[in-house]
Design a protein around this motif. Structure first.
Motif, PDB file in Angstrom:
ATOM      1  N   UNK A   1       0.838  -1.201   0.000  1.00  0.00           N
ATOM      2  CA  UNK A   1       0.000   0.000   0.000  1.00  0.00           C
ATOM      3  C   UNK A   1       0.873   1.252   0.000  1.00  0.00           C
ATOM      4  N   UNK A   2       1.914   1.243   0.840  1.00  0.00           N
ATOM      5  CA  UNK A   2       2.822   2.387   0.884  1.00  0.00           C
ATOM      6  C   UNK A   2       3.534   2.574  -0.451  1.00  0.00           C
ATOM      7  N   UNK A   3       3.862   1.460  -1.115  1.00  0.00           N
ATOM      8  CA  UNK A   3       4.514   1.553  -2.420  1.00  0.00           C
ATOM      9  C   UNK A   3       3.625   2.194  -3.464  1.00  0.00           C
ATOM     10  N   UNK A   4       2.345   1.824  -3.455  1.00  0.00           N
ATOM     11  CA  UNK A   4       1.398   2.424  -4.403  1.00  0.00           C
ATOM     12  C   UNK A   4       1.271   3.925  -4.152  1.00  0.00           C
ATOM     13  N   UNK A   5       1.164   4.295  -2.876  1.00  0.00           N
ATOM     14  CA  UNK A   5       1.047   5.716  -2.535  1.00  0.00           C
ATOM     15  C   UNK A   5       2.298   6.476  -2.959  1.00  0.00           C
TER      16      UNK A   5
ATOM     17  N   UNK B   1       4.942  10.009  -9.334  1.00  0.00           N
ATOM     18  CA  UNK B   1       4.429  10.268 -10.676  1.00  0.00           C
ATOM     19  C   UNK B   1       3.770  11.630 -10.788  1.00  0.00           C
ATOM     20  N   UNK B   2       3.016  12.005  -9.759  1.00  0.00           N
ATOM     21  CA  UNK B   2       2.349  13.306  -9.775  1.00  0.00           C
ATOM     22  C   UNK B   2       3.363  14.445  -9.762  1.00  0.00           C
TER      23      UNK B   2
END
Length: 234
Positions: free
Chosen positions: A35-39, A45-46
């Protein structure tokens, strides 16, 4: 409780911590870390997209939201971006923009100092945190002054956005290494473009000061208090 009932006392000190460590480790590896990796990937990316847009708008957005990232510790994910930029470009144009967030804090603190002179407790905290804030260490101002008061934190972010917009608008201002922010970053500015960085600093100081002076002073901060925080009766 279950372990203490099942495991003999003689080996409880070994078995119970081991089981607890395994459970927490599995939970962290298979749930928390993905989950932390996705965030983290989403944030990276943003930020890269914002940088690609370029200009004053990008600088404003980055300068505006950097302090909340610092507050949650998310600014650490930017380190690989800084390193990659230095490898490819010889400098990181991201760091000078983000440094404006701390400058906005300085401007906000100065406004609070002037408007809340009767609050000796607050004035003393500002006097202690302001010098290191100017040198780029913003945590004392964040956690000791602006964030507890609420509105000054928001107006400080606005000041950081203004400074970031100036840096982004001027362009081609980068740091040759990952280091401090504030005045201490000046020696690391690449290609002799330190004057543009100083202009951005002054803009962030002014933006944070003006926004806080007129819109960011909570009534509670203006209450007369002594150095220990006791209210002084008129």
């Amino acid at each position: 409780m279950v372990c203490t009932e099942v495991v003999p006392d003689s080996i409880d000190i070994i078995i119970t911590p081991t089981i607890a460590l395994l459970v927490i480790g599995v939970f962290t590896i298979f749930l928390v870390m993905p989950i932390a990796g996705v965030i983290s990937n989403s944030l990276v990316g943003a930020i890269q997209w914002i940088l690609n847009v370029g200009g004053a708008v990008s600088g404003f957005v980055l300068g505006l939201f950097f302090l909340p990232m610092v507050m949650f510790g998310l600014h650490q994910i930017l380190t690989p971006i800084h390193i990659e930029m230095i490898n490819k470009l010889g400098m990181t144009p991201l760091l000078p923009i983000l440094a404006m967030a701390g400058a906005g804090q300085v401007g906000a603190a100065l406004a609070l100092w002037i408007r809340c002179r009767n609050n000796k407790q607050l004035s003393n905290m500002i006097k202690g945190a302001l010098p290191v804030g100017i040198l780029g260490v913003g945590e004392p101002l964040i956690y000791g002054v602006t964030l507890p008061l609420g509105r000054p934190f928001i107006t400080a972010c606005i000041g950081g956005g203004i400074g970031g917009a100036v840096i982004g608008g001027l362009g081609n201002i980068g740091a040759t290494a990952i280091g401090p922010s504030g005045v201490a970053l000046i020696p690391l500015i690449a290609n002799g473009h330190w004057l543009g960085y100083v202009i951005g600093l002054l803009a962030a100081y002014a933006g944070g000061f003006v926004a806080t002076y007129f819109f960011g002073i909570p009534s509670s901060a203006k209450i007369a208090k002594d150095k220990e925080g006791h209210v002084i009766e008129a």
